[in-house]
Write an enzyme that holds these catalytic residues in place. Structure first.
Site, PDB file in Angstrom:
ATOM      1  N   HIS A   1       0.870  15.010 -30.028  1.00  0.00           N
ATOM      2  CA  HIS A   1       0.150  13.739 -29.873  1.00  0.00           C
ATOM      3  C   HIS A   1      -0.439  13.263 -31.203  1.00  0.00           C
ATOM      4  O   HIS A   1      -0.422  12.075 -31.509  1.00  0.00           O
ATOM      5  CB  HIS A   1      -0.952  13.864 -28.808  1.00  0.00           C
TER       6      HIS A   1
ATOM      7  N   ARG B   1      -1.110  22.784 -14.148  1.00  0.00           N
ATOM      8  CA  ARG B   1      -0.135  21.855 -14.706  1.00  0.00           C
ATOM      9  C   ARG B   1      -0.355  21.614 -16.204  1.00  0.00           C
ATOM     10  O   ARG B   1       0.533  21.144 -16.908  1.00  0.00           O
ATOM     11  CB  ARG B   1      -0.233  20.535 -13.921  1.00  0.00           C
TER      12      ARG B   1
ATOM     13  N   GLU C   1      -2.951  17.677 -10.962  1.00  0.00           N
ATOM     14  CA  GLU C   1      -3.240  17.975 -12.356  1.00  0.00           C
ATOM     15  C   GLU C   1      -4.703  18.300 -12.628  1.00  0.00           C
ATOM     16  O   GLU C   1      -5.367  17.656 -13.437  1.00  0.00           O
ATOM     17  CB  GLU C   1      -2.791  16.780 -13.229  1.00  0.00           C
TER      18      GLU C   1
ATOM     19  N   LYS D   1       8.749  22.975 -13.885  1.00  0.00           N
ATOM     20  CA  LYS D   1       7.846  21.850 -13.629  1.00  0.00           C
ATOM     21  C   LYS D   1       7.533  21.769 -12.132  1.00  0.00           C
ATOM     22  O   LYS D   1       6.383  21.568 -11.743  1.00  0.00           O
ATOM     23  CB  LYS D   1       8.415  20.522 -14.135  1.00  0.00           C
TER      24      LYS D   1
ATOM     25  N   HIS E   1       8.442  11.166 -29.036  1.00  0.00           N
ATOM     26  CA  HIS E   1       7.628  12.164 -28.350  1.00  0.00           C
ATOM     27  C   HIS E   1       8.295  13.557 -28.297  1.00  0.00           C
ATOM     28  O   HIS E   1       7.708  14.551 -28.681  1.00  0.00           O
ATOM     29  CB  HIS E   1       7.279  11.686 -26.937  1.00  0.00           C
TER      30      HIS E   1
ATOM     31  N   ASN F   1       1.556  20.978 -21.172  1.00  0.00           N
ATOM     32  CA  ASN F   1       1.143  20.367 -22.431  1.00  0.00           C
ATOM     33  C   ASN F   1       1.349  21.303 -23.618  1.00  0.00           C
ATOM     34  O   ASN F   1       0.833  21.053 -24.703  1.00  0.00           O
ATOM     35  CB  ASN F   1      -0.330  19.930 -22.370  1.00  0.00           C
TER      36      ASN F   1
ATOM     37  N   LYS G   1       3.814  11.698 -10.846  1.00  0.00           N
ATOM     38  CA  LYS G   1       2.945  10.862 -11.675  1.00  0.00           C
ATOM     39  C   LYS G   1       3.695   9.587 -12.034  1.00  0.00           C
ATOM     40  O   LYS G   1       4.837   9.626 -12.467  1.00  0.00           O
ATOM     41  CB  LYS G   1       2.564  11.591 -12.981  1.00  0.00           C
TER      42      LYS G   1
ATOM     43  N   GLU H   1      11.455  18.887 -24.764  1.00  0.00           N
ATOM     44  CA  GLU H   1      10.742  19.338 -23.553  1.00  0.00           C
ATOM     45  C   GLU H   1      11.427  20.566 -22.946  1.00  0.00           C
ATOM     46  O   GLU H   1      10.761  21.458 -22.392  1.00  0.00           O
ATOM     47  CB  GLU H   1      10.667  18.214 -22.509  1.00  0.00           C
TER      48      GLU H   1
ATOM     49  N   HIS I   1       1.798  20.040 -27.130  1.00  0.00           N
ATOM     50  CA  HIS I   1       1.462  18.615 -27.095  1.00  0.00           C
ATOM     51  C   HIS I   1       0.212  18.224 -27.887  1.00  0.00           C
ATOM     52  O   HIS I   1       0.052  17.057 -28.219  1.00  0.00           O
ATOM     53  CB  HIS I   1       1.333  18.124 -25.649  1.00  0.00           C
TER      54      HIS I   1
ATOM     55  N   ARG J   1       0.815  -1.229   0.000  1.00  0.00           N
ATOM     56  CA  ARG J   1       0.000   0.000   0.000  1.00  0.00           C
ATOM     57  C   ARG J   1       0.841   1.269   0.000  1.00  0.00           C
ATOM     58  O   ARG J   1       0.385   2.336   0.421  1.00  0.00           O
ATOM     59  CB  ARG J   1      -0.974   0.031   1.175  1.00  0.00           C
TER      60      ARG J   1
HETATM   61  N1  LIG Z   1       5.541  10.478 -15.138  1.00  0.00           N
HETATM   62  C1  LIG Z   1       5.591  11.548 -15.885  1.00  0.00           C
HETATM   63  O1  LIG Z   1       5.200  12.645 -15.489  1.00  0.00           O
HETATM   64  C2  LIG Z   1       6.207  11.429 -17.251  1.00  0.00           C
HETATM   65  C3  LIG Z   1       6.547  12.574 -17.964  1.00  0.00           C
HETATM   66  C4  LIG Z   1       7.157  12.426 -19.199  1.00  0.00           C
HETATM   67  C5  LIG Z   1       7.404  11.164 -19.720  1.00  0.00           C
HETATM   68  N2  LIG Z   1       7.051  10.069 -18.993  1.00  0.00           N
HETATM   69  C6  LIG Z   1       7.328   8.713 -19.511  1.00  0.00           C
HETATM   70  O2  LIG Z   1       8.722   8.572 -19.678  1.00  0.00           O
HETATM   71  C7  LIG Z   1       8.956   7.642 -20.717  1.00  0.00           C
HETATM   72  C8  LIG Z   1       9.983   8.201 -21.652  1.00  0.00           C
HETATM   73  O3  LIG Z   1      11.182   8.419 -20.939  1.00  0.00           O
HETATM   74  P1  LIG Z   1      12.581   8.381 -21.687  1.00  0.00           P
HETATM   75  O4  LIG Z   1      12.537   9.296 -22.853  1.00  0.00           O
HETATM   76  O5  LIG Z   1      13.618   8.549 -20.653  1.00  0.00           O
HETATM   77  O6  LIG Z   1      12.606   6.926 -22.339  1.00  0.00           O
HETATM   78  P2  LIG Z   1      13.158   5.527 -21.770  1.00  0.00           P
HETATM   79  O7  LIG Z   1      12.965   5.393 -20.350  1.00  0.00           O
HETATM   80  O8  LIG Z   1      12.581   4.518 -22.691  1.00  0.00           O
HETATM   81  O9  LIG Z   1      14.726   5.642 -22.042  1.00  0.00           O
HETATM   82  C9  LIG Z   1      15.201   5.797 -23.363  1.00  0.00           C
HETATM   83  C10 LIG Z   1      16.455   4.952 -23.567  1.00  0.00           C
HETATM   84  O10 LIG Z   1      17.560   5.605 -22.965  1.00  0.00           O
HETATM   85  C11 LIG Z   1      18.303   4.674 -22.196  1.00  0.00           C
HETATM   86  N3  LIG Z   1      19.034   5.417 -21.183  1.00  0.00           N
HETATM   87  C12 LIG Z   1      18.522   6.101 -20.120  1.00  0.00           C
HETATM   88  N4  LIG Z   1      19.505   6.729 -19.470  1.00  0.00           N
HETATM   89  C13 LIG Z   1      20.649   6.451 -20.122  1.00  0.00           C
HETATM   90  C14 LIG Z   1      22.006   6.827 -19.929  1.00  0.00           C
HETATM   91  N5  LIG Z   1      22.359   7.688 -18.976  1.00  0.00           N
HETATM   92  N6  LIG Z   1      22.924   6.329 -20.766  1.00  0.00           N
HETATM   93  C15 LIG Z   1      22.568   5.494 -21.785  1.00  0.00           C
HETATM   94  N7  LIG Z   1      21.310   5.125 -22.034  1.00  0.00           N
HETATM   95  C16 LIG Z   1      20.362   5.601 -21.203  1.00  0.00           C
HETATM   96  C17 LIG Z   1      17.259   3.731 -21.695  1.00  0.00           C
HETATM   97  O11 LIG Z   1      17.832   2.542 -21.260  1.00  0.00           O
HETATM   98  C18 LIG Z   1      16.379   3.576 -22.938  1.00  0.00           C
HETATM   99  O12 LIG Z   1      16.905   2.643 -23.813  1.00  0.00           O
HETATM  100  C19 LIG Z   1       7.634   7.345 -21.364  1.00  0.00           C
HETATM  101  O13 LIG Z   1       7.147   6.103 -20.949  1.00  0.00           O
HETATM  102  C20 LIG Z   1       6.732   8.445 -20.852  1.00  0.00           C
HETATM  103  O14 LIG Z   1       5.388   8.051 -20.754  1.00  0.00           O
HETATM  104  C21 LIG Z   1       6.471  10.174 -17.779  1.00  0.00           C
HETATM  105 ZN   LIG Z   2       5.854  15.676 -23.225  1.00  0.00          ZN
END
Ligand SMILES: NC(=O)c1ccc[n+]([C@@H]2O[C@H](COP(=O)([O-])OP(=O)(O)OC[C@H]3O[C@@H](n4cnc5c(N)ncnc54)[C@H](O)[C@@H]3O)[C@@H](O)[C@H]2O)c1
Ligand SMILES: [Zn+2]
Length: 349
Positions: free
Chosen positions: A236, A225, A221, A211, A252, A229, A138, A180, A232, A116
């Protein structure tokens, strides 16, 4: 740089600096003094990175999940939870997410539901993770029906954004983060000259501060917040079109850069801003080396069609747009206005 996120009893600090990961031990001894065990949740390729040398100061083990979006499944979540239980992680213990946004989203969601809710620390290692995903509480996994459909708000005890680990990040992932960052820079009203005079660490810190402040004013949100977007709505739609074609031509963050270029053009079409605002946006995106034109072969009709799905959910097209009083969510934007702005935008390239 330390940015504090003031959320009452859920307050925490985001540290942005080279070597921030080495503060894990200190952070845990301050914020989780009773912890006896730490689960380091990461993805397979990251475990063997030269910088994967985290020291929690207590018993720790590495829990690896599939890389990228493959981490964000109910199956991977179940695997993580079974391992945590098998290792007898207790309510005093801590989950540490070490990786890109996919890993921190999964680790965060696991922390929100295991027993939990247990404590969480995020060590985002991608640029998207550091400026966006790991901040704000999030967390989520995907369903077949769509991305991020199951999740929770679960604030961490702290976020360690170590700029040194970005050295190993692939160029394309770096560019996604820059999309971003461009968005945040423009939301902050900064221009290309200021961009040229700043450091990379400060670019990250500026996005983190923005942020964090929006999260503080709107933790769950419901309002402010939404400004995050910016760019976006178009992004999207472009991602949806790319996905339908089964191409990896647009990520993205890349789509966000294009959306951010389009927003002031639509705003001008609606009489909200003049050409100067468009020029500022273009210069910032160019300064960060980002592609800001519509992908070839994508026309206004296809984009409006892709946007109409969002429309069903929200009843009309809405965009975050600049205006004389700053940025605002503009709802009820007419299809024809969007089409005209898209045609002009397309014509420019
Ligand atoms: N929770 C939120 O508020 C929020 C906001 C934005 C995005 N997201 C989520 O985040 C995800 C995208 O994140 P992302 O762009 O980091 O993608 P990801 O987590 O898929 O990472 C991209 C690639 O980079 C590699 N990587 C990460 N750090 C590295 C490093 N220092 N050296 C070498 N390789 C490295 C990872 O292993 C992966 O292969 C999506 O799922 C999205 O929905 C969440
Ligand atoms: Zn975004």
């Amino acid at each position: 740089v330390i940015v504090d996120v003031d959320l009452g009893e859920r307050s925490y600090d985001i540290v942005v600096e080279a070597g921030a990961r080495h503060r894990l031990r200190e952070l845990l001894s301050e914020r989780a003094p009773n912890a006896q065990c730490v689960a380091l949740v990461t993805s397979v390729p990251l475990e063997s990175m030269p910088w994967f040398d985290l020291d929690s100061g207590v018993d720790q083990f590495v829990l690896s999940v599939p890389d990228g979006e493959a981490a964000k499944t109910m199956l991977a979540l179940e695997g993580v939870l079974e391992t945590l239980a098998g290792r007898r992680l207790s309510r005093d213990d801590v989950i540490v997410g070490v990786g890109g946004g996919a890993v921190t989203d999964l680790a965060g969601f696991a922390a929100s539901v295991y027993l939990r809710g247990v404590a969480l620390v995020q060590v985002p290692t991608s640029l998207v993770g550091q400026v966006d995903a790991a901040i704000g509480g999030k967390t989520a996994v995907n369903l077949r029906a769509g991305k991020n459909l199951v999740g929770a708000f679960h604030q961490p005890l702290g976020v360690l954004c170590d700029t040194a680990v970005l050295d190993t990040l692939p160029e394309r992932d770096r560019r996604c983060g820059l999309g971003e960052i461009a968005k945040c820079w423009l939301l902050e009203g900064r221009d290309a000259d200021e961009l040229a005079g700043t450091t990379f660490a400060n670019l990250i810190a500026t996005s983190v501060r923005l942020k964090a402040s929006l999260v503080v004013s709107d933790e769950f949100e419901r309002g402010a917040r939404v400004l995050l977007n910016y760019g976006h709505t178009l992004a999207h739609a472009l991602e949806k079109i790319a996905l339908a074609r089964d191409t990896d031509e647009l990520r993205h963050g890349e789509a966000v850069a294009i959306g951010v270029a389009f927003a002031p053009r639509l705003a001008k079409q609606l009489g909200r801003v003049d050409d100067g605002v468009i020029a500022t946006h273009d210069a910032v995106l160019d300064g960060l080396g980002l592609e800001r034109r519509l992908p070839r072969g994508v026309d206004a009709g296809a984009i409006l069609e892709a946007m109409s799905h969002d429309k069903k959910a929200h009843h009309d097209l809405s965009f975050v747009l600049p205006g004389s009083d700053g940025f605002a969510l503009v709802s009820g934007v007419n299809d024809d206005e969007v089409r005209r702005a898209l045609d002009d935008f397309k014509g420019e390239s």
